[in-house]
Design a protein around this motif. Structure first.
Motif, PDB file in Angstrom:
ATOM      1  N   ALA A  47       7.038 -13.643  -3.692  1.00  0.00           N
ATOM      2  CA  ALA A  47       7.799 -13.436  -2.464  1.00  0.00           C
ATOM      3  C   ALA A  47       8.416 -14.741  -1.982  1.00  0.00           C
ATOM      4  CB  ALA A  47       6.899 -12.836  -1.389  1.00  0.00           C
ATOM      5  N   GLU A  48       7.695 -15.854  -2.142  1.00  0.00           N
ATOM      6  CA  GLU A  48       8.231 -17.155  -1.737  1.00  0.00           C
ATOM      7  C   GLU A  48       9.439 -17.530  -2.591  1.00  0.00           C
ATOM      8  OE1 GLU A  48       6.532 -21.623  -0.648  1.00  0.00           O
ATOM      9  OE2 GLU A  48       5.390 -20.329  -2.003  1.00  0.00           O
ATOM     10  N   LEU A  49       9.356 -17.237  -3.886  1.00  0.00           N
ATOM     11  CA  LEU A  49      10.476 -17.529  -4.784  1.00  0.00           C
ATOM     12  C   LEU A  49      11.710 -16.717  -4.415  1.00  0.00           C
ATOM     13  CD1 LEU A  49      11.453 -18.929  -7.439  1.00  0.00           C
ATOM     14  CD2 LEU A  49      10.662 -16.884  -8.637  1.00  0.00           C
ATOM     15  N   GLN A  50      11.503 -15.460  -4.040  1.00  0.00           N
ATOM     16  CA  GLN A  50      12.610 -14.547  -3.775  1.00  0.00           C
ATOM     17  C   GLN A  50      12.980 -14.473  -2.293  1.00  0.00           C
ATOM     18  OE1 GLN A  50      14.102 -13.398  -6.308  1.00  0.00           O
ATOM     19  NE2 GLN A  50      12.600 -13.454  -7.961  1.00  0.00           N
ATOM     20  N   GLN A  51      12.435 -15.385  -1.470  1.00  0.00           N
ATOM     21  CA  GLN A  51      12.608 -15.265  -0.027  1.00  0.00           C
ATOM     22  C   GLN A  51      14.060 -15.296   0.427  1.00  0.00           C
ATOM     23  OE1 GLN A  51      13.786 -18.132   1.748  1.00  0.00           O
ATOM     24  NE2 GLN A  51      13.877 -19.366  -0.106  1.00  0.00           N
ATOM     25  N   TRP A  52      14.931 -15.874  -0.380  1.00  0.00           N
ATOM     26  CA  TRP A  52      16.336 -15.947   0.026  1.00  0.00           C
ATOM     27  C   TRP A  52      17.016 -14.586  -0.017  1.00  0.00           C
ATOM     28  CZ3 TRP A  52      20.703 -15.023  -3.147  1.00  0.00           C
ATOM     29  CH2 TRP A  52      20.417 -14.776  -4.500  1.00  0.00           C
ATOM     30  N   LEU A  53      16.454 -13.645  -0.795  1.00  0.00           N
ATOM     31  CA  LEU A  53      17.094 -12.342  -0.971  1.00  0.00           C
ATOM     32  C   LEU A  53      16.769 -11.340   0.131  1.00  0.00           C
ATOM     33  CD1 LEU A  53      16.558 -11.803  -4.813  1.00  0.00           C
ATOM     34  CD2 LEU A  53      18.779 -11.897  -3.647  1.00  0.00           C
ATOM     35  N   PHE A  54      15.528 -11.338   0.603  1.00  0.00           N
ATOM     36  CA  PHE A  54      15.057 -10.235   1.445  1.00  0.00           C
ATOM     37  C   PHE A  54      15.810 -10.068   2.764  1.00  0.00           C
ATOM     38  CE2 PHE A  54      11.001 -11.355  -0.922  1.00  0.00           C
ATOM     39  CZ  PHE A  54      11.182 -10.356  -1.866  1.00  0.00           C
ATOM     40  N   PRO A  55      16.282 -11.154   3.409  1.00  0.00           N
ATOM     41  CA  PRO A  55      16.981 -10.945   4.692  1.00  0.00           C
ATOM     42  C   PRO A  55      18.431 -10.482   4.543  1.00  0.00           C
ATOM     43  CG  PRO A  55      16.020 -13.169   4.507  1.00  0.00           C
ATOM     44  CD  PRO A  55      16.052 -12.579   3.149  1.00  0.00           C
ATOM     45  N   LEU A  56      18.967 -10.423   3.331  1.00  0.00           N
ATOM     46  CA  LEU A  56      20.401 -10.221   3.144  1.00  0.00           C
ATOM     47  C   LEU A  56      20.822  -8.784   3.430  1.00  0.00           C
ATOM     48  CD1 LEU A  56      20.959 -12.265  -0.144  1.00  0.00           C
ATOM     49  CD2 LEU A  56      21.094 -13.050   2.240  1.00  0.00           C
ATOM     50  N   ARG A  57      21.967  -8.655   4.023  1.00  0.00           N
ATOM     51  CA  ARG A  57      22.501  -7.332   4.362  1.00  0.00           C
ATOM     52  C   ARG A  57      22.659  -6.468   3.110  1.00  0.00           C
ATOM     53  NH1 ARG A  57      25.511  -5.482   8.778  1.00  0.00           N
ATOM     54  NH2 ARG A  57      26.722  -3.608   8.346  1.00  0.00           N
ATOM     55  N   PHE A  58      23.203  -7.051   2.034  1.00  0.00           N
ATOM     56  CA  PHE A  58      23.427  -6.262   0.832  1.00  0.00           C
ATOM     57  C   PHE A  58      22.117  -5.764   0.233  1.00  0.00           C
ATOM     58  CE2 PHE A  58      23.537  -6.005  -3.786  1.00  0.00           C
ATOM     59  CZ  PHE A  58      24.406  -4.934  -3.920  1.00  0.00           C
ATOM     60  N   ILE A  59      21.110  -6.626   0.175  1.00  0.00           N
ATOM     61  CA  ILE A  59      19.814  -6.230  -0.388  1.00  0.00           C
ATOM     62  C   ILE A  59      19.185  -5.132   0.464  1.00  0.00           C
ATOM     63  CG2 ILE A  59      17.485  -7.006  -0.943  1.00  0.00           C
ATOM     64  CD1 ILE A  59      19.664  -7.952  -2.885  1.00  0.00           C
ATOM     65  N   ARG A  60      19.264  -5.250   1.769  1.00  0.00           N
ATOM     66  CA  ARG A  60      18.723  -4.217   2.648  1.00  0.00           C
ATOM     67  C   ARG A  60      19.440  -2.893   2.428  1.00  0.00           C
ATOM     68  NH1 ARG A  60      15.382  -5.390   6.537  1.00  0.00           N
ATOM     69  NH2 ARG A  60      16.142  -3.681   7.827  1.00  0.00           N
ATOM     70  N   GLU A  61      20.745  -2.947   2.244  1.00  0.00           N
ATOM     71  CA  GLU A  61      21.500  -1.719   1.978  1.00  0.00           C
ATOM     72  C   GLU A  61      21.115  -1.119   0.628  1.00  0.00           C
ATOM     73  OE1 GLU A  61      25.515  -3.046   2.132  1.00  0.00           O
ATOM     74  OE2 GLU A  61      25.654  -2.985   4.327  1.00  0.00           O
ATOM     75  N   ASN A  62      21.035  -1.967  -0.399  1.00  0.00           N
ATOM     76  CA  ASN A  62      20.786  -1.477  -1.749  1.00  0.00           C
ATOM     77  C   ASN A  62      19.385  -0.882  -1.890  1.00  0.00           C
ATOM     78  OD1 ASN A  62      21.450  -1.023  -4.479  1.00  0.00           O
ATOM     79  ND2 ASN A  62      20.520  -2.944  -5.104  1.00  0.00           N
ATOM     80  N   LEU A  63      18.416  -1.458  -1.189  1.00  0.00           N
ATOM     81  CA  LEU A  63      17.039  -0.973  -1.268  1.00  0.00           C
ATOM     82  C   LEU A  63      16.700   0.021  -0.161  1.00  0.00           C
ATOM     83  CD1 LEU A  63      15.184  -4.285  -2.198  1.00  0.00           C
ATOM     84  CD2 LEU A  63      15.869  -2.421  -3.711  1.00  0.00           C
ATOM     85  N   LYS A  64      17.714   0.408   0.617  1.00  0.00           N
ATOM     86  CA  LYS A  64      17.518   1.386   1.697  1.00  0.00           C
ATOM     87  C   LYS A  64      16.442   0.927   2.688  1.00  0.00           C
ATOM     88  CE  LYS A  64      20.360   4.496  -0.118  1.00  0.00           C
ATOM     89  NZ  LYS A  64      20.892   3.735  -1.246  1.00  0.00           N
ATOM     90  N   LEU A  65      16.558  -0.358   3.089  1.00  0.00           N
ATOM     91  CA  LEU A  65      15.584  -0.939   4.008  1.00  0.00           C
ATOM     92  C   LEU A  65      16.040  -0.865   5.464  1.00  0.00           C
ATOM     93  CD1 LEU A  65      14.534  -4.108   1.978  1.00  0.00           C
ATOM     94  CD2 LEU A  65      13.338  -1.913   2.150  1.00  0.00           C
ATOM     95  N   GLY A  66      17.205  -0.277   5.689  1.00  0.00           N
ATOM     96  CA  GLY A  66      17.694  -0.158   7.058  1.00  0.00           C
ATOM     97  C   GLY A  66      18.959  -0.955   7.281  1.00  0.00           C
ATOM     98  N   GLU A  67      19.518  -0.810   8.455  1.00  0.00           N
ATOM     99  CA  GLU A  67      20.769  -1.474   8.785  1.00  0.00           C
ATOM    100  C   GLU A  67      20.534  -2.941   9.136  1.00  0.00           C
ATOM    101  OE1 GLU A  67      22.626   0.707  11.886  1.00  0.00           O
ATOM    102  OE2 GLU A  67      22.913   2.520  10.673  1.00  0.00           O
TER     103      GLU A  67
END
Length: 222
Positions: A47-67
């Protein structure tokens, strides 16, 4: 015209793309393993390695994590990587872990060709992802991926051994690394075993963001 073959990964500052293996790695995401200290350590480092990805709008959209979510250059890089990819190739180990952890609507939304000795019918998921299982090596998998991708690019999705096999075989045109400011000390090194006598690199782009540095290289025969 056929697209490029590329890979794009996050990497720690000391060269690792995954934490050190744990004894239960094949069951990393099994519910009864989540309290295992080794699993918790692995997940925290990943999770620390990938921390730059999780807050991104595109990633949230692609993984259906919400708006919502962050925009900016990191978000653009994630979206551009997805949009250029017409098909993916991955190894069996990555597929086995992903089969346990991906949501029902797997995040690829394109054909994925899994290099494996296991014979299995194609596995179709909601949202446009179909996993095809290729039993006769990386070149046959890549040929099928190229055909499926059309004029878009083929991404070598991982894991590290599969990426390295394609790189050493001269099958990669370009790669990008999101260099993350973390140390692992041990784990899966991206370039451990690279055939330096055959691979020459040409810098294409270097872009720092607030979380990582995006490095892109063209790959040429030496």
């Amino acid at each position: 015209m056929a697209g490029k073959v590329f890979f794009s990964v996050s990497m720690s500052l000391d060269g690792f793309i995954a934490p050190e293996s744990v004894p239960v790695e094949d069951e990393l995401f099994a519910p009864d393993k989540q309290d295992d200290p080794d699993v918790q350590r692995w997940m925290a480092q990943w999770a620390e390695l990938q921390q730059w990805l999780f807050p991104l709008r595109f990633i949230r959209e692609n993984l259906k994590l919400g708006e919502g979510g962050e925009e900016g250059r990191d978000n653009d890089v994630a979206r551009e990587t997805f949009e250029r990819t017409g098909a993916s190739v991955m190894g069996k180990r990555m597929f086995d872990l992903g089969e346990q952890s991906w949501p029902e609507e797997a995040p690829f939304h394109t054909p994925v060709f899994v290099v494996t000795h296991t014979k299995r019918d194609p596995w179709e998921r909601p949202g446009g992802t179909t996993f095809h299982f290729v039993n006769d090596g990386i070149e046959h998998a890549l040929d099928q991926a190229r055909e499926a991708a059309g004029d878009r690019d083929v991404r070598i999705a991982g894991g590290g051994a599969t990426i390295l096999e394609h790189l050493n075989a001269g099958l990669v045109d370009e790669f990008s690394i999101a260099l993350s400011p973390v140390f692992f000390g041990a784990g899966t090194r991206l370039f451990d075993g690279v055939d330096a006598s055959r691979v020459a690199l040409e810098p294409v782009r270097s872009e720092p963001s607030s979380r990582v540095t995006h490095l892109t290289y063209a790959v040429n025969p030496r």
